[in-house]
Write an enzyme that holds these catalytic residues in place. Structure first.
Site, PDB file in Angstrom:
ATOM      1  N   ARG A  77      52.196  37.924  30.553  1.00 18.41           N
ATOM      2  CA  ARG A  77      51.248  37.191  31.389  1.00 18.41           C
ATOM      3  C   ARG A  77      52.009  36.078  32.106  1.00 18.41           C
ATOM      4  O   ARG A  77      52.939  35.493  31.550  1.00 18.41           O
ATOM      5  CB  ARG A  77      50.108  36.593  30.554  1.00 18.41           C
ATOM      6  CG  ARG A  77      49.112  37.605  30.004  1.00 18.41           C
ATOM      7  CD  ARG A  77      48.288  38.237  31.124  1.00 18.41           C
ATOM      8  NE  ARG A  77      47.236  39.108  30.625  1.00 18.41           N
ATOM      9  CZ  ARG A  77      47.366  40.409  30.415  1.00 18.41           C
ATOM     10  NH1 ARG A  77      48.561  40.990  30.637  1.00 18.41           N
ATOM     11  NH2 ARG A  77      46.351  41.144  29.994  1.00 18.41           N
ATOM     12  N   GLU A 131      47.584  35.557  40.093  1.00 17.71           N
ATOM     13  CA  GLU A 131      47.920  36.853  40.680  1.00 17.71           C
ATOM     14  C   GLU A 131      46.889  37.187  41.752  1.00 17.71           C
ATOM     15  O   GLU A 131      45.695  37.241  41.448  1.00 17.71           O
ATOM     16  CB  GLU A 131      47.927  37.949  39.606  1.00 17.71           C
ATOM     17  CG  GLU A 131      49.053  37.809  38.609  1.00 17.71           C
ATOM     18  CD  GLU A 131      48.995  38.868  37.511  1.00 17.71           C
ATOM     19  OE1 GLU A 131      48.068  39.715  37.524  1.00 17.71           O
ATOM     20  OE2 GLU A 131      49.869  38.840  36.641  1.00 17.71           O
ATOM     21  N   HIS A 166      51.734  43.364  38.974  1.00 23.10           N
ATOM     22  CA  HIS A 166      51.165  43.749  37.669  1.00 23.10           C
ATOM     23  C   HIS A 166      51.076  45.279  37.560  1.00 23.10           C
ATOM     24  O   HIS A 166      50.020  45.862  37.318  1.00 23.10           O
ATOM     25  CB  HIS A 166      49.789  43.110  37.467  1.00 23.10           C
ATOM     26  CG  HIS A 166      49.451  42.872  36.023  1.00 23.10           C
ATOM     27  ND1 HIS A 166      48.747  41.780  35.576  1.00 23.10           N
ATOM     28  CD2 HIS A 166      49.729  43.581  34.905  1.00 23.10           C
ATOM     29  CE1 HIS A 166      48.586  41.827  34.267  1.00 23.10           C
ATOM     30  NE2 HIS A 166      49.189  42.921  33.836  1.00 23.10           N
TER      31      HIS A 166
END
Length: 282
Positions: free
Chosen positions: A198, A227, A246
């Site tokens: 993360r 993000e 991601h």
């Protein structure tokens, strides 16, 4: 239809699970998450409503481990830089400008040796890397021997030795900004930091400073905070950074397997059976 809803399948953190939603679903029995990370959920709040929680660890581990190794290799061999050279109109460069670092024989430090971390160690062994790992609990000796991994009780020891440091931890209050200025300065100036966990596990301001001043060689990030990053964020302007959106579990097969695992957990909850991947509040 609130009274009819007995299960929620969370896909990329949606719908948002808050008190208002939970109060509107009196017969909710289970929330199944599409992935491993649960930092977007208030587990204690959900449990207080008598709702069970499950994630999908089996489905995501291989694809996420592949992403970690892809980032390691891409950064080591400067693939993004050389791709841009190869497609440029002039294609002018000096050999010294595209020298990468050797992966075979290098030391990989894995922070977080769960199912994903262990699969990364398996891949690293195939690349003839030396593997160090730091984890809350040590793996069994036979598991260490199978991947040639050495346990580092203290994270500092791993940071000082590793040529590549890969973060594979869950985001918790204990791991928030786990890697900051002090930790970056412990790393070798030739080291690369890879994050597939993360974004908030790294102090991004400290990372920008470290990359600009040569405290570490490079970073490869599949996750950021937030993000996506704002388009003017300094990380986007550095040549020694690779950022992907991601990608961790984003393969066709993994997506299918995640859904299967979620359905398996949902059916178990609805039938009063133990959930294969139940997650409990800490």
């Amino acid at each position: 239809v609130g009274k009819k809803v007995q299960a929620i399948y969370l896909w990329w953190h949606k719908p948002v699970i808050d008190k208002e939603l939970l109060q509107s679903l009196p017969n909710l029995k289970v929330i199944a998450n599409s992935g491993v990370g649960m930092d977007h959920l208030d587990l204690k709040l959900v449990a207080s409503f008598g709702v069970k929680i499950a994630n999908a660890p089996r489905a995501v581990s291989s694809s996420t481990a592949d992403t970690g190794m892809a980032l390691l290799l891409a950064s080591a061999r400067r693939l993004l830089e050389v791709h841009n050279i190869s497609i440029s109109s002039s294609m002018e460069y000096r050999e010294a400008d595209i020298l990468g670092v050797k992966v075979a024989g290098a030391t990989l430090g894995i922070i977080g040796m769960g199912s994903i971390g262990y699969k990364i160690a398996l891949r690293a062994k195939a690349f003839e890397m030396n593997v160090l790992y730091h984890n809350r609990t040590r793996r069994k000796v036979q598991e260490e021997q199978a991947v040639g991994a050495t346990y580092c009780k203290k994270i500092d020891s791993l940071l000082q030795q590793a040529d590549f440091v890969m973060l594979v931890v869950s985001l918790t209050p204990q791991t928030h900004k786990l890697i900051g200025k002090r930790e970056l300065e412990l790393m070798k100036p030739t080291a690369t930091l890879i994050n597939i966990s993360r974004g908030a596990v790294i102090d991004q301001e400290a990372l920008v400073a470290a990359l600009r001043t040569g405290v570490i060689r490079a970073a490869a990030l599949d996750v950021t905070s937030p993000e996506p990053l704002p388009r003017d964020h300094p990380l986007l302007k550095l040549k020694n950074v690779i950022i992907t959106p991601h990608l961790g579990i984003k393969t066709d097969k993994a997506t299918y397997m995640i859904t299967e695992e979620a359905v398996e957990n949902i059916l178990a909850a609805l039938n009063g059976l133990p959930l294969p991947s139940e997650v409990y509040p800490s």
